[in-house]
Structures are given as C-alpha cells and as structure tokens.
Design a protein around this motif. Structure first.
Motif, PDB file in Angstrom:
ATOM      1  N   ASP A 283      42.587  30.871  27.703  1.00  0.00           N
ATOM      2  CA  ASP A 283      42.146  32.177  27.422  1.00  0.00           C
ATOM      3  C   ASP A 283      40.969  32.587  28.450  1.00  0.00           C
ATOM      4  OD1 ASP A 283      41.577  34.581  25.467  1.00  0.00           O
ATOM      5  OD2 ASP A 283      39.755  33.531  25.131  1.00  0.00           O
ATOM      6  N   VAL A 284      40.222  31.763  28.622  1.00  0.00           N
ATOM      7  CA  VAL A 284      39.075  31.825  29.688  1.00  0.00           C
ATOM      8  C   VAL A 284      39.827  32.508  31.024  1.00  0.00           C
ATOM      9  CG1 VAL A 284      37.444  30.730  30.995  1.00  0.00           C
ATOM     10  CG2 VAL A 284      37.594  30.007  28.619  1.00  0.00           C
ATOM     11  N   THR A 285      40.889  31.723  31.467  1.00  0.00           N
ATOM     12  CA  THR A 285      41.523  32.194  32.763  1.00  0.00           C
ATOM     13  C   THR A 285      42.031  33.396  32.557  1.00  0.00           C
ATOM     14  OG1 THR A 285      42.149  29.778  33.106  1.00  0.00           O
ATOM     15  CG2 THR A 285      43.431  31.538  34.214  1.00  0.00           C
ATOM     16  N   VAL A 286      42.658  33.975  31.525  1.00  0.00           N
ATOM     17  CA  VAL A 286      42.987  35.180  31.296  1.00  0.00           C
ATOM     18  C   VAL A 286      41.782  36.122  31.407  1.00  0.00           C
ATOM     19  CG1 VAL A 286      44.031  36.966  29.729  1.00  0.00           C
ATOM     20  CG2 VAL A 286      45.233  34.802  30.119  1.00  0.00           C
ATOM     21  N   SER A 287      40.839  35.932  30.680  1.00  0.00           N
ATOM     22  CA  SER A 287      39.730  36.685  30.749  1.00  0.00           C
ATOM     23  C   SER A 287      39.107  37.033  32.190  1.00  0.00           C
ATOM     24  CB  SER A 287      38.373  36.093  29.955  1.00  0.00           C
ATOM     25  OG  SER A 287      39.029  36.061  28.513  1.00  0.00           O
ATOM     26  N   PHE A 288      38.887  36.065  32.872  1.00  0.00           N
ATOM     27  CA  PHE A 288      38.366  36.039  34.399  1.00  0.00           C
ATOM     28  C   PHE A 288      39.342  36.761  35.364  1.00  0.00           C
ATOM     29  CE2 PHE A 288      35.464  32.473  33.547  1.00  0.00           C
ATOM     30  CZ  PHE A 288      34.183  32.928  34.100  1.00  0.00           C
ATOM     31  N   ALA A 289      40.712  36.513  35.063  1.00  0.00           N
ATOM     32  CA  ALA A 289      41.553  37.147  36.018  1.00  0.00           C
ATOM     33  C   ALA A 289      41.692  38.618  35.623  1.00  0.00           C
ATOM     34  CB  ALA A 289      42.873  36.688  35.672  1.00  0.00           C
ATOM     35  N   ALA A 290      41.491  38.950  34.329  1.00  0.00           N
ATOM     36  CA  ALA A 290      41.527  40.504  34.014  1.00  0.00           C
ATOM     37  C   ALA A 290      40.527  41.285  34.406  1.00  0.00           C
ATOM     38  CB  ALA A 290      41.763  40.585  32.471  1.00  0.00           C
ATOM     39  N   GLU A 291      39.296  40.529  34.197  1.00  0.00           N
ATOM     40  CA  GLU A 291      37.825  41.117  34.721  1.00  0.00           C
ATOM     41  C   GLU A 291      37.969  41.400  36.299  1.00  0.00           C
ATOM     42  OE1 GLU A 291      34.266  40.987  36.706  1.00  0.00           O
ATOM     43  OE2 GLU A 291      35.599  39.289  36.806  1.00  0.00           O
ATOM     44  N   ALA A 292      38.748  40.431  36.947  1.00  0.00           N
ATOM     45  CA  ALA A 292      38.343  40.341  38.572  1.00  0.00           C
ATOM     46  C   ALA A 292      39.427  41.384  39.354  1.00  0.00           C
ATOM     47  CB  ALA A 292      38.979  39.034  39.052  1.00  0.00           C
ATOM     48  N   GLY A 293      40.071  42.425  38.587  1.00  0.00           N
ATOM     49  CA  GLY A 293      41.056  43.402  38.779  1.00  0.00           C
ATOM     50  C   GLY A 293      40.044  44.206  39.831  1.00  0.00           C
ATOM     51  N   GLN A 294      40.443  44.949  40.903  1.00  0.00           N
ATOM     52  CA  GLN A 294      39.881  46.029  41.454  1.00  0.00           C
ATOM     53  C   GLN A 294      40.388  47.357  41.732  1.00  0.00           C
ATOM     54  OE1 GLN A 294      39.351  43.139  44.807  1.00  0.00           O
ATOM     55  NE2 GLN A 294      37.130  42.883  44.227  1.00  0.00           N
ATOM     56  N   LEU A 295      39.709  48.379  41.363  1.00  0.00           N
ATOM     57  CA  LEU A 295      40.354  49.691  41.854  1.00  0.00           C
ATOM     58  C   LEU A 295      41.660  49.834  41.017  1.00  0.00           C
ATOM     59  CD1 LEU A 295      39.098  49.896  45.396  1.00  0.00           C
ATOM     60  CD2 LEU A 295      38.054  50.818  43.424  1.00  0.00           C
ATOM     61  N   GLN A 296      42.745  50.298  41.854  1.00  0.00           N
ATOM     62  CA  GLN A 296      43.985  50.722  41.150  1.00  0.00           C
ATOM     63  C   GLN A 296      45.294  49.498  40.689  1.00  0.00           C
ATOM     64  OE1 GLN A 296      42.612  52.870  43.666  1.00  0.00           O
ATOM     65  NE2 GLN A 296      41.882  53.611  41.542  1.00  0.00           N
ATOM     66  N   LEU A 297      44.634  48.283  40.986  1.00  0.00           N
ATOM     67  CA  LEU A 297      45.859  47.150  40.789  1.00  0.00           C
ATOM     68  C   LEU A 297      44.939  46.029  40.332  1.00  0.00           C
ATOM     69  CD1 LEU A 297      48.822  46.439  40.952  1.00  0.00           C
ATOM     70  CD2 LEU A 297      48.257  45.644  43.183  1.00  0.00           C
ATOM     71  N   ASN A 298      45.400  45.252  39.366  1.00  0.00           N
ATOM     72  CA  ASN A 298      44.950  43.817  39.449  1.00  0.00           C
ATOM     73  C   ASN A 298      45.868  42.803  40.077  1.00  0.00           C
ATOM     74  OD1 ASN A 298      44.685  41.120  38.102  1.00  0.00           O
ATOM     75  ND2 ASN A 298      43.102  42.174  36.792  1.00  0.00           N
ATOM     76  N   ALA A 299      45.365  42.164  41.005  1.00  0.00           N
ATOM     77  CA  ALA A 299      46.187  41.290  41.866  1.00  0.00           C
ATOM     78  C   ALA A 299      46.508  39.844  41.217  1.00  0.00           C
ATOM     79  CB  ALA A 299      45.468  41.012  43.268  1.00  0.00           C
ATOM     80  N   PHE A 300      45.885  39.508  40.073  1.00  0.00           N
ATOM     81  CA  PHE A 300      45.804  38.246  39.718  1.00  0.00           C
ATOM     82  C   PHE A 300      46.763  38.214  38.416  1.00  0.00           C
ATOM     83  CE2 PHE A 300      41.614  39.412  41.457  1.00  0.00           C
ATOM     84  CZ  PHE A 300      41.619  38.451  42.618  1.00  0.00           C
ATOM     85  N   GLU A 301      47.783  38.942  38.360  1.00  0.00           N
ATOM     86  CA  GLU A 301      48.589  39.009  36.903  1.00  0.00           C
ATOM     87  C   GLU A 301      49.398  37.656  36.972  1.00  0.00           C
ATOM     88  OE1 GLU A 301      50.615  42.639  36.686  1.00  0.00           O
ATOM     89  OE2 GLU A 301      48.812  43.471  35.692  1.00  0.00           O
ATOM     90  N   PRO A 302      49.810  37.181  38.186  1.00  0.00           N
ATOM     91  CA  PRO A 302      50.383  35.822  38.289  1.00  0.00           C
ATOM     92  C   PRO A 302      49.836  34.689  37.397  1.00  0.00           C
ATOM     93  CG  PRO A 302      50.772  36.735  40.224  1.00  0.00           C
ATOM     94  CD  PRO A 302      49.744  37.501  39.737  1.00  0.00           C
ATOM     95  N   ILE A 303      48.464  34.706  37.530  1.00  0.00           N
ATOM     96  CA  ILE A 303      47.771  33.532  36.708  1.00  0.00           C
ATOM     97  C   ILE A 303      47.628  33.927  35.233  1.00  0.00           C
ATOM     98  CG2 ILE A 303      45.310  34.488  37.199  1.00  0.00           C
ATOM     99  CD1 ILE A 303      46.753  30.517  37.006  1.00  0.00           C
ATOM    100  N   ILE A 304      47.666  35.219  35.077  1.00  0.00           N
ATOM    101  CA  ILE A 304      47.648  35.697  33.569  1.00  0.00           C
ATOM    102  C   ILE A 304      48.799  35.319  33.156  1.00  0.00           C
ATOM    103  CG2 ILE A 304      47.659  37.721  32.173  1.00  0.00           C
ATOM    104  CD1 ILE A 304      45.515  38.956  33.988  1.00  0.00           C
ATOM    105  N   ALA A 305      50.100  35.541  33.730  1.00  0.00           N
ATOM    106  CA  ALA A 305      51.308  35.390  33.346  1.00  0.00           C
ATOM    107  C   ALA A 305      51.566  33.889  32.991  1.00  0.00           C
ATOM    108  CB  ALA A 305      52.450  35.696  34.212  1.00  0.00           C
ATOM    109  N   HIS A 306      51.122  32.996  33.911  1.00  0.00           N
ATOM    110  CA  HIS A 306      51.399  31.699  33.877  1.00  0.00           C
ATOM    111  C   HIS A 306      50.580  31.075  32.663  1.00  0.00           C
ATOM    112  CE1 HIS A 306      52.183  27.433  34.955  1.00  0.00           C
ATOM    113  NE2 HIS A 306      50.745  27.092  35.451  1.00  0.00           N
TER     114      HIS A 306
END
Length: 475
Positions: free
Chosen positions: A347-370
């Motif tokens: 949950d901590v990982t998902v939170s950081f990854a969601a917050e780290a998105g920039q402008l029109q896309l979040n590049a960190f959805e693979p770690i959210i998915a995992h």
C-alpha cells in the motif's frame, strides 16, 4: 526472414535476432534485456494476460465494425486472443513485472504474441508482419496509455472477485466456530487484563463480522475500477482512434468480460489519475490489518500449551523446532501475519507510485499493478489456508475457560448494580490480595445471599444485557 533458429525483426533502434520459435518480437526482446529486475515475468499474473487479450479482442471487433480492419485479420486476432483467454501461450509473456515505460513493454508483448499467433492462423510464419502487424493491426486505435490501465482494472476486478470468495470461505469457518462455541463461557480481556465474562462464540463471531464488513468494502472498491479510459489513446484526446471507437469498443469489451464497465466521462483525467488504485489498495490494507489482528488473537489464545493462556487449541500442522522436542508452533496464523505485513508495504508503494505521476500520464503503473496483484493473490491464498488448515480445526478448552471465569476478579463488575462500586472495589482488592474468590468474599461480607449471587452470576446473565428482574436491586 528466418535463418537458423532465429528470425530478424526491425524496430526504431535497428535489427535484432529473435528466437524463431518465440511468439514475442523485437520490442519484447529489448524489454527482457532492459529490465532484468525481479526475474519474475508478467505471466505470473494470468488475469493480466487474459485482460489484455480481452481488450485486444474487443479492439479488433470494434475496428472491424468501424471499417478499419478487414475480416480475415479480425478473425485471426480474435482467435489468438481467445486462445490467450483460455490459458494458452502465457509463457510467451516474458517481460519483467517491474519495468520502465509506463507499461509499453507489456502492451507490446501482448501485441507481438497475438500478431504472431494470428499470422500462424492465417498460414504465415512468425515475423511476417507485412501480412499482419503488431502495431498496425493488433494495436490499431490504441495506446499503451489506455490499454494498460484498462487491463489492470479488468485483471484486478477478477482478482477481487476471487479474494471476496476466499474471504467468504474464511468467514463461514469463523461463523461455524461461533456457533460451536456459543455456550462456552470465558473471560474477556481489555489491555490484556481481565475484563468481564463473555462466550467463546461471541469472540469468534467478531472475526466473522469483521470479514463480512470487508467483503462489502471490497465490492464497493471494485465498482470504482469499472471506469476505464479505453479510447483515450495517448493522453485523452483519442488521437488515431475512430470517433466512434470508444463506445463501440466498450460494448464489445463488456460482452467479452461480463463486467459492467463504463467509459470515464473525462478521458484526460482518467489517463493520469490512479485514485481508484489507491482506494483499492487502502481497502486491501484494511483487510490485511484486521486479518493480522485476528491471527494475533488466535496465537495468543492458543499460547502455551501450559505456560500460556491455552484457551483454544490450533490444529498441529508441523513440528515446531529442530531442537525442542514436541514443540508445535502456530504456523498458519504466522504466515497470515506476514502476508499482512507485505500488503501494508504494498500500500505504501502504491501510494508513492500514484503520487509520482506527472502531467498527463503516470509512468509508474507497472509497480502499482505488481503491488496490487501480489496483495490480492496473497490475501486470497492466505484466507483459504487459514480457513482450511487452522480455523476449521480449532478446539476449545472449555473446562479451563470456565475455571478462569470462576476464579476471576472481573466478575465483580456484574455486582456493581447490587453492592455499589465502592463495595465492589473493596471485594476486588481483597480477592487480588488474598487469592480468594469474589463469590466467597461477597458471601462472607454478607453483601448478597447465595441465591442472589447464583442468579446474578449465571452465564446467560454475564454474557449479554441482563433482564429486568436481575437488574432490579435486591430488597
């Protein structure tokens, strides 16, 4: 285009040799080389592969309906996707679960496998993309940025359904024990100190109710992930897609998956926002925290067998020590505790990854998915294991539980309405100092008669709101 055991494929960076038997292509090959991170391929999550196949099938049907894809190619793509959804060729999904590129490697892995299998169905060789191309035909009207998050939501929806079913199995196991232990009286505890009596059935019913509540919370979270951005393409404009593509592909995807999916009202927002994943991760953390608390209780209640509480017995699963003969440990609750620790970290990982998105896309959805897939899968397996290999085999030490109640100072609380708080406190202090029983001290002091005590301290009176005739002060 094939030589020896390899075939040559071309991409933006040049030519590469791809194993001739591989259904994946050059984009996937580069991803294998670029992301040697966990050694775990995305094929570990079959729901994700099936979700990707469902989207590609829906896209092919939609594009054919809109006149953008001819029938032979459409039929071949659909057939290849149906094979993937049936569990075939999953071993060809070889990119790492953790990858850069916002999921592009996963999307291209799917495009290439589907294209090469479709080529075979059309009578061509793998890699003969002039007949059917991964980008030009399988990926038509799509972008990783709308395919990948939509696939994550569909895969997660199926995963949640499996988790809710597993939680229901565990809940029913606790409900059965609550019924079995309904008449076994014991001492309740607050802050690990004696409180007031209850039944063991009441204690176990708590665990069932907590699970039932979280089943409902998960169903609510699943509703949020039914909103997808398919048709947004790169950032939400729908560039390269047919103007009618979004509603047509949605209709097709609903038919294929059986999920009541909806197109997001604002595709720009839906392409960059990971709020639904954060919400779901929070609910999974809630489930994990409460299951871990339950397992803490089971381990504590079963502690001993002679030097601990020893109120219940967990079924023995394996020898507990390489040095202490006869020792048996609560290994099943312990493994659930560890699953919970992992889910909280995820949950901590998902939170950081969601917050780290920039402008029109979040590049960190693979770690959210995992992270989400691990949490859902491990919680599901943990619930089934806890139910089958622990809860269903729990037994109660009824005589010890009753003796604990009879010897407890906590029963003095039930006497407050009859002898007053000050007298009850004095009785409790004397019982604690001398080791005497509350029952005997009250009789000796003449505060109540034996008949009155027996009536007040009946188990059915101690473990639920007292009837009026009991609450009435003796004359």
């Amino acid at each position: 285009m094939q030589a020896g055991h390899f075939r040559s494929e071309h991409d933006l960076l040049g030519d590469r040799e791809v194993p001739a038997e591989a259904y994946y292509g050059v984009h996937t090959l580069r991803a294998i080389e670029n992301f040697p991170i966990t050694g775990t391929p995305i094929s570990i999550y079959p729901e994700l592969i099936k979700a990707l196949a469902a989207i590609k099938q829906a896209a092919a049907l939609a594009n054919h309906e809109l006149g953008l894809l001819d029938k032979p190619r459409c039929d071949a793509i659909v057939a290849a996707c149906q094979e993937l959804m049936a569990g075939k060729l999953h071993e060809q999904f070889v990119v790492d679960v953790i990858q850069g590129g916002a999921g592009t490697s996963t999307n291209m892995n799917a495009n290439e496998v589907i294209a090469n299998r479709a080529l075979e169905l059309l009578g061509h060789q793998k890699g003969e993309y002039q007949h059917l191309h991964p980008n030009e035909h399988v990926n038509i009207g799509q972008s990783t940025n709308d395919v990948y998050p939509s696939a994550l939501k569909i895969a997660t929806w199926f995963g949640i359904a499996g988790l809710v079913d597993a939680m229901a199995v565990l809940r029913r196991a606790f409900e059965a024990k609550a019924d079995e232990f309904a008449d076994i009286i014991k001492m309740g505890r607050t802050q690990l100190q004696d409180a007031v009596p209850m039944t063991l059935g009441q204690e176990f019913s708590t665990y069932a109710v907590m699970l039932g509540e979280d089943e409902q919370r998960l169903r609510e979270a699943a509703m949020l992930i039914c909103e997808i951005n398919l048709g947004a393409t790169a950032i939400g404009t729908g560039i390269t897609a047919h103007p009618s593509y979004a509603p047509v592909v949605l209709r097709r995807l609903r038919d294929i998956t059986g999920i009541a999916l909806e197109t997001a009202p604002n595709l720009f927002e839906a392409t960059q926002d990971c709020g639904a994943f954060v919400q779901l991760s929070g609910v999974l953390k809630r489930v994990a925290v409460k299951l871990s608390k339950t397992c803490n209780d089971l381990r504590l209640l079963a502690s001993g067998p002679r030097a601990g509480l020893g109120e219940i017995n967990l079924p023995p699963m394996q020898a507990g020590s390489s040095i202490m003969p006869g020792k048996v440990n609560p290994v099943i609750p312990e493994v659930m505790n560890q699953i919970a620790f992992e889910v909280i970290g995820n949950d901590v990982t998902v939170s950081f990854a969601a917050e780290a998105g920039q402008l029109q896309l979040n590049a960190f959805e693979p770690i959210i998915a995992h992270s989400l897939f691990k949490s859902v899968s491990h919680l599901r397996n943990g619930c089934l294991t806890l139910a089958e290999r622990c809860v269903k085999g729990i037994t109660a030490n009824a005589d010890k539980l009753r003796a604990t109640v009879e010897n407890s100072i906590g029963v003095v609380t039930a006497l407050n309405p009859y002898i007053g708080y000050a007298n009850a406190t004095a009785v409790a202090q004397e019982a604690h100092a001398t080791g005497g029983s509350v029952y005997e001290i009250v009789l000796r002091k003449g505060l109540l008669s034996k008949e009155q005590l027996d009536r007040i301290l009946r188990p059915e009176t101690l473990t639920r709101p007292a009837p009026l005739d009991v609450l009435a002060k003796p004359q």
